[in-house]
Scaffold this active site. Structure first.
Site, PDB file in Angstrom:
ATOM      1  N   GLU B  32       0.876  -1.177   0.000  1.00  0.00           N
ATOM      2  CA  GLU B  32       0.000   0.000   0.000  1.00  0.00           C
ATOM      3  C   GLU B  32       0.904   1.214   0.000  1.00  0.00           C
ATOM      4  O   GLU B  32       1.631   1.442   0.963  1.00  0.00           O
ATOM      5  CB  GLU B  32      -0.853   0.048   1.264  1.00  0.00           C
ATOM      6  CG  GLU B  32      -1.974  -0.979   1.294  1.00  0.00           C
ATOM      7  CD  GLU B  32      -2.819  -0.821   2.555  1.00  0.00           C
ATOM      8  OE1 GLU B  32      -3.745  -1.593   2.718  1.00  0.00           O
ATOM      9  OE2 GLU B  32      -2.538   0.077   3.378  1.00  0.00           O
ATOM     10  N   ASP B  43      -5.715   8.905  10.146  1.00  0.00           N
ATOM     11  CA  ASP B  43      -4.376   8.492  10.544  1.00  0.00           C
ATOM     12  C   ASP B  43      -3.938   9.039  11.890  1.00  0.00           C
ATOM     13  O   ASP B  43      -4.257  10.166  12.258  1.00  0.00           O
ATOM     14  CB  ASP B  43      -3.358   8.911   9.472  1.00  0.00           C
ATOM     15  CG  ASP B  43      -3.437   8.002   8.259  1.00  0.00           C
ATOM     16  OD1 ASP B  43      -3.293   6.784   8.454  1.00  0.00           O
ATOM     17  OD2 ASP B  43      -3.654   8.509   7.152  1.00  0.00           O
TER      18      ASP B  43
END
Lengths: 403, 258
Positions: B32, B43
């Site tokens: 990824e 995040d």
């Protein structure tokens, strides 16, 4: 590729689906939050319009917040220009000093029905943070406020108020340390604690259903104004002015007049923060200078670079210092229903001082942007016309910023 | 199976290119590649920091396409693995502004397999899924522990060719990194929940399930697989190693968890 979403919006246009306002809005959030958004919408639809909810909401609005707020004829300001009459909708006289409490109270009452005992919120100028901390004290809810570190300094009095009210204030040190980053961090906290916590977003931004629900809770400003002016002047205003950051006070006063605006009978004007000027890189004029993009869960006009990275906004007023804008405003802009104009820091500060001296009202620096636009607007008006300005908040918090 | 996330251009463009090479050499099943974004909502601090640094380093989609293209030209080890099974991990806005038609064309040109967009729930994903499918590219959707049966079914149908299951409520990173968010969700029955969701997915589809968020050791990889996941994905842990300790430690760790 924007056409892809345009297509969708026409299919599920604003009349059929509230998720989009034209091409704007939507729900661009992590899957973890989707069930909470669904539940929030369902709870809102189930309770908000019931007699029981409205009885409680109206009780607090009247006896706790102090609504309806007055409609004040600004005599000296009107005399200065000698043209249209200027009326001020006195949202600054709400408990906690701004319109923010209309939404904070309404959502906190819904949190009860969501079985959530904890509230998280972001704040820029601290007005929404104070309003949220206040209703949490009132309704015995735990309260956590994320605020950009820079804003905790320039709006220090509001930090003290929030703490006194029992809220935990968490300074956010990422990014520009202002409203954008406070919002991001509040959302991160919410993703982490979504089972126990309701997020009371403070402006008409964020993923659906927030822009819609915040508007429904703020439209009382415009609804009251309509009734008050009908009684005082037996007519509707010719112009309605409000400052626009995320745009909750503006959507609140504009929305009930939108049909008249569409018919060309009323001109609605939203004033954005132009900071040092819209041709510099220090401003927060999202509609004037932005392009469509996604921030904090919604498609809307956004200040961004060619790669889609969100740009750092600037405004002397913490409440307007945001690179995005509520999606319904983007729609109103595209449809020509509202005119959005920029106003610079210096002009806002000058208006702040002038209104204080002329009317004995210290407006919030955010609101001062709307006052500053009177300089441009008033010469175009005629005697017998009415200009309605939403005095969205009081400016005690700003005394340190203007010196 | 094992997937590894790194942010493109962190700690610098050269090192991240070498890290991709190392992942290919190690036959990692899936890469990824994070497209940096100014406001990475899903995040935690490690990837936020990496994203911020990558933007300072001038990374954008065109640079990422060039980097992958160069790696492809230099040769790859295994079809269907490593650089040949690389997807972009990107928030919606940078892709939207780039333009999805152009993005799809560039993915095809550079051999990138597709994308995973953490802020794209099924409500917004329908048309894009179709577009990616028509181009024979992957568009991975996410299932969360808060997703109900109906949503799990819809997402399982749309996500192609596999499904990303978010292991807990919260943002990326180890619980130590995100303790300021006071995750109150370390519930004891989390494993039970994850097992049931994986079962639910498997009853709808034969697509593979990858489990990610908070996986930072060999034990946690094995644990993820024991819950029924087909793949475990490590992100913040390896990215932190790469940034703090350098490429060698990064590669050592990758080899050690395989």
């Amino acid at each position: 590729m924007f056409g892809l979403f345009k297509e969708k919006s026409q299919k599920n246009g604003v009349n059929q689906s509230k998720k989009y306002f034209g091409a704007y809005g939507g729900q661009f959030v992590p899957e973890t939050l989707m069930p909470a958004l669904e539940e929030f919408e369902a709870t809102f639809q189930k309770y908000f319009y019931t007699k029981e909810y409205q009885a409680e909401f109206q009780h607090y609005l009247k006896n706790y917040v102090g609504r309806p707020t007055p409609m004040y004829f600004a005599k000296r300001l009107t005399e200065k220009y000698g043209k249209a009459k200027i009326y001020l909708k006195r949202e600054d006289l709400n408990h906690t000093g701004a319109h923010k409490i209309n939404n904070a109270l309404g959502q906190a009452l819904l949190a009860k029905h969501l079985n959530k005992k904890e509230i998280v919120a972001e704040t820029g100028a601290g007005q929404h943070g104070v309003a949220t901390a206040t209703v949490c004290a009132l309704l015995d809810l735990k309260c956590k406020i994320f605020m950009g570190e820079q804003d905790t300094i320039r709006q220090a009095p509001n930090v003290k108020r929030m703490k006194l009210l029992g809220a935990e204030v968490i300074p956010v040190t990422s990014g520009t340390k202002t409203l954008k980053d406070a919002t991001s961090e509040a959302i991160r906290y919410w993703v982490t604690n979504v089972d126990s916590t309701h997020y009371i977003i403070g402006s008409a931004v964020g993923p659906y259903p927030y822009p819609y629900i915040v508007r429904e809770m703020q439209r009382i400003i415009g609804d009251e104004s309509k009734a008050q002016l009908s009684e005082l002047e037996h007519k509707l205003p010719d112009y309605v002015l409000a400052c626009v950051g995320g745009g909750s006070n503006a959507i609140g006063i504009f929305y009930p007049f939108i049909k008249e605006a569409a018919a060309g009978k009323i001109k609605l004007i939203g004033v954005e923060a132009a900071g040092h000027g819209i041709d510099t890189d220090k401003h927060a004029a999202s509609i004037t200078k932005g392009r469509p993009g996604v921030l904090h869960g919604a498609m809307s006009y956004l200040l961004q670079d060619k790669d889609g990275q969100v740009q750092e906004p600037h405004s002397v007023s913490a409440g307007l210092d945001y690179p995005g804008v509520g999606p319904e405003h983007s729609y109103f802009h595209d449809e020509g229903l509202v005119q959005y104009v920029p106003c610079k820091d210096d002009d806002a500060i000058r208006a702040f001082r002038e209104v204080t001296k002329l009317e004995g009202i210290i407006p919030a620096l955010e609101t001062a942007h709307a006052f500053a636009y009177l300089e441009t607007l008033m010469p175009q008006t005629k005697e017998g016309e009415i200009v309605l300005l939403n005095l969205s908040g009081r400016g005690d918090k700003d005394l340190d910023s203007i010196n | 199976m094992l997937g590894i996330y790194i942010t493109a251009g962190y700690p610098d463009i050269e090192t991240s290119k070498k890290a991709l090479r190392s992942l290919d050499d190690n036959n990692i099943d899936l890469i990824e590649l994070g497209v940096p974004f100014s406001d990475p909502l899903a995040d935690g601090p490690v990837i936020q920091k990496a994203s911020h640094q990558a933007l300072i380093n001038g990374v954008n989609l065109d640079k990422i396409f060039s980097m992958v293209s160069e790696l492809q030209n230099e040769g790859t080890k295994n079809p269907g693995k490593g650089i040949n099974n690389l997807i972009l991990f990107s928030y919606f806005n940078p892709l939207f502004v780039y333009g999805f038609d152009k993005l799809i064309a560039k993915c095809k040109e550079t051999g990138i397999r597709g994308a995973l967009i953490p802020d794209l729930p099924i409500e917004e994903a329908q048309e894009l899924c179709q577009k990616f499918k028509e181009a024979d590219l992957d568009l991975i959707l996410l299932i969360a522990i808060t997703s109900n049966k109906e949503r799990i079914k819809k997402i399982s149908e749309l996500s192609n060719p596999w499904i990303y299951l978010v292991s807990r409520t919260g943002v990326t990173g180890s619980t130590e990194d995100i303790k300021n968010l006071e995750s109150s969700n370390l519930e004891k029955n989390l494993d039970e929940k994850l097992k049931n969701i994986i079962k639910e997915i498997k009853s709808n589809t034969n697509k593979k399930v990858a489990l990610g968020f908070g996986i930072d050791s060999k034990e946690k990889i094995d644990h993820a697989l024991s819950l029924g996941a087909d793949m475990a994905i490590i992100g913040s842990k390896t990215l932190k190693l790469l940034g703090d300790s350098g490429l060698e430690e990064f590669s050592k760790f990758i080899t050690s968890v395989q």
